[in-house]
Scaffold this motif. Structure first.
Motif, mmCIF file in Angstrom:
data_model
loop_
_atom_site.group_PDB
_atom_site.id
_atom_site.type_symbol
_atom_site.label_atom_id
_atom_site.label_comp_id
_atom_site.label_asym_id
_atom_site.label_seq_id
_atom_site.Cartn_x
_atom_site.Cartn_y
_atom_site.Cartn_z
ATOM 1 N N TRP A 90 0.768 -1.129 -0.110
ATOM 2 C CA TRP A 90 -0.102 -0.043 0.082
ATOM 3 C C TRP A 90 0.886 1.206 -0.228
ATOM 4 O O TRP A 90 1.849 1.437 0.620
ATOM 5 N N PRO A 91 0.723 2.091 -0.878
ATOM 6 C CA PRO A 91 1.494 3.165 -0.870
ATOM 7 C C PRO A 91 1.808 4.012 0.121
ATOM 8 O O PRO A 91 3.043 4.471 0.784
ATOM 9 N N PHE A 92 0.651 4.391 1.030
ATOM 10 C CA PHE A 92 0.832 5.066 2.129
ATOM 11 C C PHE A 92 1.478 4.061 3.476
ATOM 12 O O PHE A 92 2.515 4.570 4.168
ATOM 13 N N GLY A 93 1.177 2.766 3.303
ATOM 14 C CA GLY A 93 1.927 1.870 4.261
ATOM 15 C C GLY A 93 3.594 1.836 3.841
ATOM 16 O O GLY A 93 4.179 1.770 4.876
ATOM 17 N N GLN A 94 3.707 2.036 2.750
ATOM 18 C CA GLN A 94 5.381 1.902 2.269
ATOM 19 C C GLN A 94 5.823 3.420 2.654
ATOM 20 O O GLN A 94 7.183 3.377 3.307
ATOM 21 N N ILE A 95 5.220 4.354 2.733
ATOM 22 C CA ILE A 95 5.678 5.528 3.227
ATOM 23 C C ILE A 95 6.061 5.583 4.815
ATOM 24 O O ILE A 95 7.193 6.130 5.053
ATOM 25 N N LEU A 96 5.084 4.980 5.452
ATOM 26 C CA LEU A 96 4.985 4.855 6.807
ATOM 27 C C LEU A 96 6.322 3.976 7.166
ATOM 28 O O LEU A 96 7.369 4.213 8.069
ATOM 29 N N CYS A 97 6.452 2.811 6.446
ATOM 30 C CA CYS A 97 7.793 2.021 6.601
ATOM 31 C C CYS A 97 9.055 2.745 6.602
ATOM 32 O O CYS A 97 9.856 2.727 7.226
ATOM 33 N N LEU A 98 9.024 3.431 5.504
ATOM 34 C CA LEU A 98 10.461 4.134 4.942
ATOM 35 C C LEU A 98 10.550 5.143 6.086
ATOM 36 O O LEU A 98 11.823 5.285 6.260
ATOM 37 N N THR A 99 9.398 5.878 6.355
ATOM 38 C CA THR A 99 9.700 6.930 7.342
ATOM 39 C C THR A 99 10.615 6.434 8.415
ATOM 40 O O THR A 99 11.421 6.691 9.148
ATOM 41 N N PHE A 100 9.831 5.321 9.243
ATOM 42 C CA PHE A 100 10.255 4.793 10.631
ATOM 43 C C PHE A 100 11.548 4.073 10.057
ATOM 44 O O PHE A 100 12.457 4.198 11.162
ATOM 45 N N ASP A 101 11.967 3.324 9.097
ATOM 46 C CA ASP A 101 13.154 2.665 8.942
ATOM 47 C C ASP A 101 14.097 3.838 8.690
ATOM 48 O O ASP A 101 15.381 3.512 9.044
ATOM 49 N N GLU A 102 13.981 4.763 8.015
ATOM 50 C CA GLU A 102 14.875 5.978 7.939
ATOM 51 C C GLU A 102 15.452 6.184 9.301
ATOM 52 O O GLU A 102 16.860 6.363 9.721
ATOM 53 N N TRP A 103 14.684 6.820 9.908
ATOM 54 C CA TRP A 103 14.832 7.013 11.482
ATOM 55 C C TRP A 103 15.356 6.180 12.196
ATOM 56 O O TRP A 103 16.618 6.295 13.172
ATOM 57 N N LEU A 104 15.203 4.702 12.159
ATOM 58 C CA LEU A 104 15.569 3.760 12.780
ATOM 59 C C LEU A 104 17.094 3.541 12.451
ATOM 60 O O LEU A 104 18.056 3.153 13.340
ATOM 61 N N PHE A 105 17.336 3.441 11.385
ATOM 62 C CA PHE A 105 18.793 3.251 10.768
ATOM 63 C C PHE A 105 19.545 4.253 11.175
ATOM 64 O O PHE A 105 20.768 3.969 11.726
ATOM 65 N N HIS A 106 19.497 5.453 10.768
ATOM 66 C CA HIS A 106 20.217 6.751 11.243
ATOM 67 C C HIS A 106 20.363 6.542 13.030
ATOM 68 O O HIS A 106 21.752 7.056 13.251
ATOM 69 N N SER A 107 19.458 6.388 13.642
ATOM 70 C CA SER A 107 19.587 6.251 15.075
ATOM 71 C C SER A 107 20.541 5.076 15.591
ATOM 72 O O SER A 107 21.245 5.299 16.488
ATOM 73 N N LEU A 108 20.640 4.061 14.869
ATOM 74 C CA LEU A 108 21.478 3.022 15.272
ATOM 75 C C LEU A 108 22.896 2.996 14.535
ATOM 76 O O LEU A 108 23.798 2.641 15.263
ATOM 77 N N ASN A 109 22.869 3.499 13.364
ATOM 78 C CA ASN A 109 24.027 3.589 12.465
ATOM 79 C C ASN A 109 24.915 4.588 13.020
ATOM 80 O O ASN A 109 26.029 4.670 13.047
ATOM 81 N N ALA A 110 24.277 5.971 13.194
ATOM 82 C CA ALA A 110 25.092 7.024 13.504
ATOM 83 C C ALA A 110 26.347 6.950 14.672
ATOM 84 O O ALA A 110 27.174 7.551 14.536
ATOM 85 N N PRO A 111 25.754 6.425 15.700
ATOM 86 C CA PRO A 111 26.778 6.321 17.057
ATOM 87 C C PRO A 111 27.825 5.472 16.581
ATOM 88 O O PRO A 111 29.059 5.588 17.183
#
Length: 264
Positions: free
Chosen positions: A32-53
């Motif tokens: 679902w396009p809106f579901g994909q937007i939600l997944c990508l938004t959450f995943d981008e935040w999750l990745f940078h939160s875990l990877n940046a340190p």
């Protein structure tokens, strides 16, 4: 001694329907396009939160570098196996061998589902690169430890990251164990280990979150449903018990391993 079978050779239609419809719902939400937007938004935040340190926290970088090495997967497998066959933790001592073969049948079904689903994903063009290959401001563990990447297959990127096959194995183990666990402590240990061992791929950027909580989860739930809520796991484990009985009879005579619960 309680010798009642751990698995029942019957169809449990309610749980089976739930384990079939949930993966369908997860896939539909992801497409679902809106579901994909939600997944990508959450995943981008999750990745940078875990990877940046990783760039400034040496301890954080050391921990997840070790966790991202291919040989560490063997360590993870041994830990999960040890918890599975530990008598009187989740399974009674008399049920441990049954449980082991039941999980093996479930795992084989997962491998089949994974192979078929991956072919479908490729055919539909749903495959994607991992976040470490998409974003610019990424900390690559392989840049810090190039010798480890060559010698020990340091995994911090993938051009075929969906679905998360590593996560699907961890999730099928956790779901299988959770199905038979009865206490809060048991469940905390089970899910704590599963989430902990899923972390290295997420921190290093080899997988998006959706590779795990969509792709890995839908495969694991489907495999659990069609093994444990059908006669498959009962009949498969019973067959393996009969086939391997002579081997375990021999193993009971070996001094070091005869005291293991699964051997006794």
């Amino acid at each position: 001694m309680d010798n009642r079978p751990l698995f029942q050779a019957r169809w449990s239609w309610g749980p089976l329907a739930a384990c079939t419809l949930l993966p369908v719902a997860l896939l539909c939400f992801w497409l679902w396009p809106f579901g994909q937007i939600l997944c990508l938004t959450f995943d981008e935040w999750l990745f940078h939160s875990l990877n940046a340190p990783l760039a400034y926290n040496t301890t954080w970088r050391y921990i997840w570098t070790v966790g991202s090495l291919r040989p560490f997967d063997i360590v993870v497998g041994l830990i999960l196996l040890a918890v599975l066959i530990r008598g009187d933790f989740v399974f009674k001592a008399s049920q441990v061998r049954q449980a082991f073969f039941g999980f093996l049948v479930t795992l084989i079904l997962l491998v089949v589902i994974r192979a078929l689903f991956s072919k479908w994903v490729d055919a539909m063009g749903w495959q994607h690169d991992s976040p470490s290959m998409v974003f610019d401001n990424v900390v690559h563990l392989s840049d810090y430890y190039p010798h480890l990447e060559k010698a020990w297959e340091l995994k911090d990127r993938s051009s075929n990251s969906f679905p998360g096959d590593h996560a699907s194995v961890l999730l099928i183990w956790a779901l299988f164990m959770n199905l038979f666990s009865r206490g809060l402590v048991q469940r905390l240990v089970i899910w704590g280990l599963a989430f902990l061992f899923m972390m290295p791929r997420l921190v290093a950027g080899a997988h998006w979150g959706q590779d795990d909580y969509i792709g890995g989860l839908l495969m694991a739930v489907l495999a659990l449903g069609w093994s444990c809520h059908t006669p498959l796991v009962a009949k498969g484990s019973a067959l393996l018990l009969r086939w391997t009985a002579p081997l375990f009879a021999i193993a009971r005579k070996v001094p070091l391993i005869r005291h293991m619960t699964i051997i006794r």
